[in-house]
Design a protein around this motif. Structure first.
Motif, mmCIF file in Angstrom:
data_model
loop_
_atom_site.group_PDB
_atom_site.id
_atom_site.type_symbol
_atom_site.label_atom_id
_atom_site.label_comp_id
_atom_site.label_asym_id
_atom_site.label_seq_id
_atom_site.Cartn_x
_atom_site.Cartn_y
_atom_site.Cartn_z
ATOM 1 N N ALA A 98 0.686 -1.139 0.062
ATOM 2 C CA ALA A 98 -0.133 0.042 0.044
ATOM 3 C C ALA A 98 0.717 1.323 -0.134
ATOM 4 N N GLY A 99 2.008 1.196 0.721
ATOM 5 C CA GLY A 99 2.777 2.424 0.689
ATOM 6 C C GLY A 99 3.402 2.713 -0.951
ATOM 7 N N GLY A 100 3.861 1.508 -1.566
ATOM 8 C CA GLY A 100 4.412 1.754 -2.934
ATOM 9 C C GLY A 100 3.256 2.144 -3.846
ATOM 10 N N ILE A 101 1.797 1.876 -3.765
ATOM 11 C CA ILE A 101 0.799 2.318 -4.244
ATOM 12 C C ILE A 101 0.626 3.569 -4.204
ATOM 13 N N LEU A 102 0.690 4.150 -2.866
ATOM 14 C CA LEU A 102 0.623 5.597 -2.468
ATOM 15 C C LEU A 102 1.487 6.540 -3.039
ATOM 16 N N GLY A 103 2.800 5.825 -3.120
ATOM 17 C CA GLY A 103 4.015 6.532 -4.098
ATOM 18 C C GLY A 103 3.565 6.945 -5.261
ATOM 19 N N ILE A 104 2.882 6.077 -5.880
ATOM 20 C CA ILE A 104 2.509 6.432 -7.340
ATOM 21 C C ILE A 104 1.487 7.650 -7.131
ATOM 22 N N GLY A 105 0.502 7.511 -6.250
ATOM 23 C CA GLY A 105 -0.573 8.489 -6.250
ATOM 24 C C GLY A 105 -0.122 9.894 -5.711
ATOM 25 N N ALA A 106 0.883 9.574 -4.722
ATOM 26 C CA ALA A 106 1.334 10.624 -4.188
ATOM 27 C C ALA A 106 2.258 11.871 -5.301
ATOM 28 N N GLY A 107 2.768 10.867 -6.258
ATOM 29 C CA GLY A 107 3.412 11.819 -7.171
ATOM 30 C C GLY A 107 2.429 12.305 -8.350
ATOM 31 N N MET A 108 1.267 11.621 -8.409
ATOM 32 C CA MET A 108 0.279 12.447 -9.269
ATOM 33 C C MET A 108 -0.516 13.894 -8.725
ATOM 34 N N LEU A 109 -0.611 13.265 -7.414
ATOM 35 C CA LEU A 109 -1.335 14.422 -6.398
ATOM 36 C C LEU A 109 -0.216 15.693 -6.325
ATOM 37 N N TRP A 110 0.951 15.496 -5.798
ATOM 38 C CA TRP A 110 1.700 16.705 -5.746
ATOM 39 C C TRP A 110 2.358 17.304 -7.023
ATOM 40 N N THR A 111 2.197 16.561 -7.880
ATOM 41 C CA THR A 111 2.775 17.168 -9.049
ATOM 42 C C THR A 111 1.463 18.111 -9.787
ATOM 43 N N ALA A 112 0.313 17.729 -9.618
ATOM 44 C CA ALA A 112 -0.909 18.569 -9.940
ATOM 45 C C ALA A 112 -0.898 19.647 -8.962
ATOM 46 N N GLN A 113 -0.780 19.671 -7.800
ATOM 47 C CA GLN A 113 -0.739 20.717 -6.787
ATOM 48 C C GLN A 113 0.246 21.802 -6.870
ATOM 49 N N GLY A 114 1.423 21.154 -7.465
ATOM 50 C CA GLY A 114 2.437 22.094 -7.667
ATOM 51 C C GLY A 114 2.347 22.911 -8.934
ATOM 52 N N ALA A 115 1.780 22.576 -9.854
ATOM 53 C CA ALA A 115 1.561 23.284 -11.137
ATOM 54 C C ALA A 115 0.396 24.382 -10.855
ATOM 55 N N MET A 116 -0.519 24.071 -10.188
ATOM 56 C CA MET A 116 -1.561 24.881 -9.911
ATOM 57 C C MET A 116 -1.102 26.035 -8.812
ATOM 58 N N MET A 117 -0.435 25.592 -7.930
ATOM 59 C CA MET A 117 0.139 26.683 -6.844
ATOM 60 C C MET A 117 1.085 27.576 -7.540
ATOM 61 N N MET A 118 1.854 27.029 -8.175
ATOM 62 C CA MET A 118 2.855 28.038 -8.898
ATOM 63 C C MET A 118 2.211 28.817 -10.140
ATOM 64 N N ALA A 119 1.426 28.334 -11.275
ATOM 65 C CA ALA A 119 0.901 28.853 -12.364
ATOM 66 C C ALA A 119 -0.338 29.561 -12.132
ATOM 67 N N TYR A 120 -1.252 29.461 -11.079
ATOM 68 C CA TYR A 120 -2.535 30.167 -11.127
ATOM 69 C C TYR A 120 -2.367 31.551 -10.660
ATOM 70 N N PRO A 121 -1.420 32.066 -9.709
ATOM 71 C CA PRO A 121 -1.339 33.487 -9.210
ATOM 72 C C PRO A 121 -0.648 34.059 -10.569
ATOM 73 N N ARG A 122 -0.817 35.435 -10.316
ATOM 74 C CA ARG A 122 0.152 36.256 -10.908
ATOM 75 C C ARG A 122 1.291 36.639 -10.077
ATOM 76 N N GLU A 123 2.347 36.863 -10.968
ATOM 77 C CA GLU A 123 3.756 36.804 -10.353
ATOM 78 C C GLU A 123 3.884 37.512 -9.265
ATOM 79 N N LYS A 124 3.327 38.617 -8.804
ATOM 80 C CA LYS A 124 3.503 39.243 -7.762
ATOM 81 C C LYS A 124 2.933 38.951 -6.379
ATOM 82 N N ASP A 125 2.209 37.771 -6.719
ATOM 83 C CA ASP A 125 1.374 37.153 -5.774
ATOM 84 C C ASP A 125 1.643 35.442 -5.492
ATOM 85 N N LYS A 126 2.628 34.993 -6.154
ATOM 86 C CA LYS A 126 3.185 33.629 -6.032
ATOM 87 C C LYS A 126 3.361 33.256 -4.573
ATOM 88 N N GLY A 127 4.363 34.087 -3.719
ATOM 89 C CA GLY A 127 4.555 33.970 -2.393
ATOM 90 C C GLY A 127 3.276 33.660 -1.728
#
Length: 479
Positions: A103-132
């Motif tokens: 289950a830990g190995g399967i979670l690794g697959i899912g976590a890779g998907m979740l955190w990649t999507a989350q990172g893209a949204m968190m960095m791409a959605y705000p304007r440059e002045k609001d990224k932090g």
């Protein structure tokens, strides 16, 4: 303008609550030493499987996200957290370590998907002045999940002054909360529907082909910006095994572990939000803020880990578990503050990494690849560190490795920080191109359309502003 579900802020906050429910609860479990099990070997080996699969599939998750979109990528990823928590509940009754490790190995697959999507949204959605600011909002909401999970564990196990496994009720509560987060993922909007308050869409490259997407991902290994950050990526989760398993799991009683986690994740909220405000400070250009940020995190972690060395001298792997409890009073205060500063440093370190990557691009597609690459390297380090922990490495050796990796991260981060521009746009290959070096020009309200400044077809902004040009309308045509 009122609340809009399709606004960038609403979508990032939604992802924050999803991570509140899933990775937040996982962090609460994982920071109890061995997923809440008194036999930490099972949890440690599950983490080795988790982070190994996490590292492999993070590279592919950028392509998966760019094809499926954030909703389904995050939904699939969240469902694996529910499975993992269920495997720990099952272990209470069956002692089937193989199921938990799988289950830990399967979670690794899912976590890779979740955190990649989350990172893209968190960095791409705000304007440059609001990224932090957006990173700070996300990190605060996400870590509230770990605070809540730790508070639940603390309340349920308050009478337990000895080390023992978590009860079924604790795991059941965690599973239910993770299930809620999984369902929230279904409400996320596709990136094409997300618009800023003035109607501008976020930047998205069209999905090429699977071959083209995979080629773009593996070309990151030739991108000097990614290469210089590899030590920083590698170190960013390396210390979790030492902090969670060695310090918290070995030194403290079960209920004190839960209390420590409340303080640890609360410190993350404070650290990330406060540090994000520094990174978005309008009174300095982005390069200066990058250098300030690096100086702050360096001073913080060096002083904290030196304090950790003195603390580690008080116990070793050859001694029985000290089982220290918060009821000890004064002797608990020093280790408590040390553990809080470990959490604060972690938040600042990861916030800075995301902010640096967000400064390289504004395109959701490109940033999903960056996030996947980051998580690949980060998880590779975590897999190695959890294995080092599982084989019984001396505690002081673990600490020195963590500290050395953090120190080794500084030169690459400095090299990149010195080359940060105030504004970047991408070419067709996703490489950043500096277009405006003066922030005041970029933020000038007299310029009616920011997209014009981003247009590479306009070779010289001074020509655009030159009143001597007879036909200014030529430059005012919409691209």
């Amino acid at each position: 303008m009122g609340f809009r579900w399709t606004s960038p802020l609403a979508q990032v906050i939604a992802v924050g609550f999803i991570c509140f429910c899933c990775p937040g609860m996982f962090n609460a479990l994982n920071s109890l030493g061995g997923g809440g099990q008194v036999d930490s070997k099972v949890g440690q080996n599950a983490n080795v499987a988790l982070y190994t699969c996490f590292a492999i599939f993070s590279l592919l998750s950028g392509a998966i996200h760019n094809k499926l979109g954030p909703k389904w990528t995050i939904f699939i990823g969240c469902s694996t957290y529910v499975l993992y928590a269920g495997s720990l509940l099952s272990y209470n009754h069956t002692q089937n370590g193989a199921f938990t490790i799988t289950a830990g190995g399967i979670l690794g697959i899912g976590a890779g998907m979740l955190w990649t999507a989350q990172g893209a949204m968190m960095m791409a959605y705000p304007r440059e002045k609001d990224k932090g600011k957006f990173i700070g909002y996300f990190w605060a909401i996400f870590n509230m999940g770990a605070v809540l999970g730790s508070a639940i564990a603390f309340a349920i196990n308050f009478d337990q002054t000895e080390s023992k496994s978590l009860g079924d009720a604790t795991y059941a509560v965690f599973i239910a909360i993770m299930g809620v987060g999984t369902l929230i993922a279904l409400s996320l909007c596709p990136p094409s529907k997300v618009t800023h308050s003035n109607g501008d869409h976020i930047q998205i490259q069209p999905f090429p082909t699977w071959f083209g997407e995979l080629k773009a991902i593996f070309l990151l290994f030739l991108d000097w910006r990614m290469l210089v950050l590899i030590p920083m990526f590698l170190s960013s989760n390396w210390f979790y095994s030492y902090q969670f398993s060695t310090v918290n799991g070995r030194y403290f009683s079960l209920r004190t572990q839960s209390l420590n986690n409340i303080l640890y994740w609360s410190s993350q909220i404070i650290g990330s939000y406060s540090f994000a405000r520094v990174l978005d400070y309008r009174g300095a250009n982005r390069r200066t803020r990058a250098l300030w940020g690096l100086a702050i995190v360096t001073v913080c972690f060096v002083s904290t880990w030196i304090g950790g060395i003195f603390f580690q001298l008080t116990f070793s792997i050859d001694e029985p578990s000290p089982n220290h409890d918060f009821s000890a009073g004064a002797s608990y205060v020093g280790p408590m503050f040390l553990y809080m500063f470990y959490g604060l440093n972690d938040a600042a370190w990861q916030t800075y990494i995301y902010w640096l990557m967000g400064a390289m691009s504004n395109d959701s597609t490109v940033l999903s690849r960056y996030a996947g690459f980051y998580k690949c390297i980060q998880s590779s380090g975590a897999a190695i560190s959890w294995r080092i922990n599982a084989v019984g490495t001396a505690y002081m050796t673990e600490l020195i490795i963590c500290f050395a990796l953090l120190i080794a991260s500084i030169p690459g981060a400095l090299f990149l920080a010195l080359r940060i521009k105030d504004h970047t746009t991408e070419d067709d290959e996703g490489h950043s191109i500096p277009t405006v070096t003066d922030k005041q020009e970029y933020d000038n309200p007299a310029v009616p359309n920011k997209q014009e400044l981003d247009n590479p077809a306009v070779p010289n902004k001074q020509e655009y502003d030159d009143p001597a040009l007879p036909n200014k309308q030529v430059f005012e045509q919409q691209p």
